[in-house]
Structure formats: C-alpha cells, structure tokens
Design a protein around this motif. Structure first.
Motif, PDB file in Angstrom:
ATOM      1  N   GLU A   1       0.836  -1.213   0.000  1.00  0.00           N
ATOM      2  CA  GLU A   1       0.000   0.000   0.000  1.00  0.00           C
ATOM      3  C   GLU A   1       0.865   1.256   0.000  1.00  0.00           C
TER       4      GLU A   1
ATOM      5  N   ALA B   1      -3.513   4.156   8.296  1.00  0.00           N
ATOM      6  CA  ALA B   1      -2.537   3.089   8.546  1.00  0.00           C
ATOM      7  C   ALA B   1      -2.042   3.141   9.987  1.00  0.00           C
TER       8      ALA B   1
ATOM      9  N   SER C   1      -4.659  12.975  -0.011  1.00  0.00           N
ATOM     10  CA  SER C   1      -5.120  11.590  -0.060  1.00  0.00           C
ATOM     11  C   SER C   1      -4.089  10.658   0.575  1.00  0.00           C
TER      12      SER C   1
ATOM     13  N   GLU D   1      -4.158  11.046   4.353  1.00  0.00           N
ATOM     14  CA  GLU D   1      -5.294  10.345   4.947  1.00  0.00           C
ATOM     15  C   GLU D   1      -5.013   8.850   5.064  1.00  0.00           C
ATOM     16  N   ARG D   2      -4.383   8.291   4.037  1.00  0.00           N
ATOM     17  CA  ARG D   2      -4.029   6.868   4.097  1.00  0.00           C
ATOM     18  C   ARG D   2      -3.002   6.611   5.207  1.00  0.00           C
ATOM     19  N   HIS D   3      -2.088   7.548   5.381  1.00  0.00           N
ATOM     20  CA  HIS D   3      -1.095   7.427   6.443  1.00  0.00           C
ATOM     21  C   HIS D   3      -1.772   7.411   7.810  1.00  0.00           C
TER      22      HIS D   3
ATOM     23  N   ARG E   1       0.966   4.604  -2.577  1.00  0.00           N
ATOM     24  CA  ARG E   1       0.311   5.731  -1.923  1.00  0.00           C
ATOM     25  C   ARG E   1       0.546   7.037  -2.687  1.00  0.00           C
TER      26      ARG E   1
END
Length: 252
Positions: free
Chosen positions: A218, A235, A227, A230-232, A222
């Motif tokens: 992922e 996670a 965006s 936000e994924r960080h 990334r």
C-alpha cells in the motif's frame, strides 16, 4: 551398467550440490525460493538476469558460493552427458536392462529430490556441515526477522510522485505504521545503514524496509497530497489496533 550407475551418481551429486548451495544462500539472507532458483540457474549455466542475481553479484559471500557452484555445474554436466552417451552407445551389449535400470534409477532419484522428509533431513545435515567445515555465517535471518505472518523485507525505489519523496524519515513516521526503514541506497552508490530520522528521501533512492507485506504494498502505491496523508493516518490507526492485539496475545 557401469555407465548407467555413473550417470545416476552424477545426477544425485548434482541434486546434493545445488541443495547445499541453496541452503548456504538462504543463510546469507536470500529467500528460499530465490536461493533455489539461483542455485539451479548457476549450476546449469542458464544465466538468468534478475534482481536476485544482482544481489548475488554484489555480495562477496554469495558470489563465492555461486562461483563454486558454476564450476561444479560445468564438470557435472559434462560428466553426465558423457556417461549417457557411453550408456546409449553400448545399448546392444546390455539389451533392455540398461534403459530399464536407468528409468528405475531416475524415478528413485526424483522421489529422493521431492521428498519433504528427505529435504528436512538433508537441510539439517547441510547446516551442520556448513557450520562445522566452513566459515559461512549461518544465522537464520528469516527466523530472526520473523519473515512470516505477512512480514517481509522489501526494496522500494522512490519516484518523484511518491508520497514519501522529499520528506525526512522523522516527518514520515513510518514506524507508526509498523514499517521500519533498514537502509537507504542512493543513486550515486552511497549507502546509509540504519538511517537517522533527519534523512531526507529523494527520487531515485532505494529503501530496504521491513514490515507487513500488505502495508508495504500500500505504501508503494500511496499518492502524494492530502489523499496520501489520509491513508497514512488510517494506517497508523490500524497499526495501533494491531499492536494492542499483539501485546494482549503476548501478555505484555
């Protein structure tokens, strides 16, 4: 029958030599499947060019192991072919007995080479022999680093549109996601082992990272910007929950 017996002995020795080499390569940190593939490639002189091949060439101990394997492979293949030619040339003198003995011997050899019990016993014997009679470092890095349960070591090359590009390790806080940066290889040939938190990652750098394979995959995809941030954050929350569960199971 001597030619058939010679051929079978040479093939058996070939199996043993490649297995010894693959076990030795595994204990230098190479993956088991990659080690077997590279051992067979070197022994047969196939010469595949892969990332693992480059890793072998750049590693002195691996290079020495594969060099010996190439030499043994050349001798073994020539001997096997010679024995086969002698066996077939004298076919009339032996009638059907030679090809029958060869077929039975090959079947037995295939069973030996594919048996899990034999493989486990053979690996243990090879490790003991390498520890006793060689100077190869036989620490099991796969066990030390717990390379199972989705955990792995991965190489990640940074491009200019990656979320981690042009940020320091301290800013990224990858440890909060369960990802550890073990080293940074720079395009100019520089290498940073155990890089400090103020190390800035640039396009072209290649990271050696440890963590769960799914998380690393992922991270590799990334995107930059909000965006990616936000994924960080997601996670980090997932890792907090995972850490709490692992501590509970471990009684910590």
């Amino acid at each position: 029958m001597l030619a058939v017996a010679t051929l079978l002995v040479v093939l058996l020795l070939s199996v043993l030599v490649t297995r010894i080499a693959s076990v030795a390569l595994v204990h230098t940190g190479l993956g088991e499947e990659a080690a077997r593939f590279q051992a067979r490639s070197a022994f047969t002189g196939t010469g595949f060019t892969t990332a693992e091949t480059e890793a072998i060439v750049s590693h002195p101990l691996r290079r020495r192991i594969v060099g010996h394997l190439m030499l043994a492979g050349n001798v073994g293949i020539v001997t096997a072919v010679s024995s086969l030619l002698v066996s077939m040339w004298s076919f009339e003198a032996g009638g059907w007995q030679r090809p029958a003995a060869l077929a039975v011997g090959l079947l037995a050899l295939c069973g030996f080479a594919t048996s899990r019990w034999v493989d486990g016993w053979l690996c243990a014997a090879i490790r003991w022999g390498l520890m006793r009679f060689s100077d190869i470092d036989l620490r099991d890095y796969a066990r030390v680093l717990h390379l199972r349960d989705d955990y792995s070591i991965h190489e990640l090359r940074i491009t200019s549109d990656d979320w981690i590009c042009e940020r320091t390790l301290g800013e990224l806080k990858l440890e909060d996601e369960g990802v550890r940066v073990l080293a940074v290889a720079c395009p100019g040939g520089g290498f940073l082992g155990a890089p400090p938190s103020d190390t800035e990652l640039q396009a072209g750098d290649q990271l050696v990272i440890y963590g769960r394979a799914s998380r690393i995959a992922e991270l590799e995809q990334r995107p930059v910007g909000a965006s990616g941030d936000e994924r960080h954050a997601a996670a980090r929350r997932e890792q907090d929950e995972r850490t709490a569960m692992e501590r509970e199971r471990a009684g910590r």
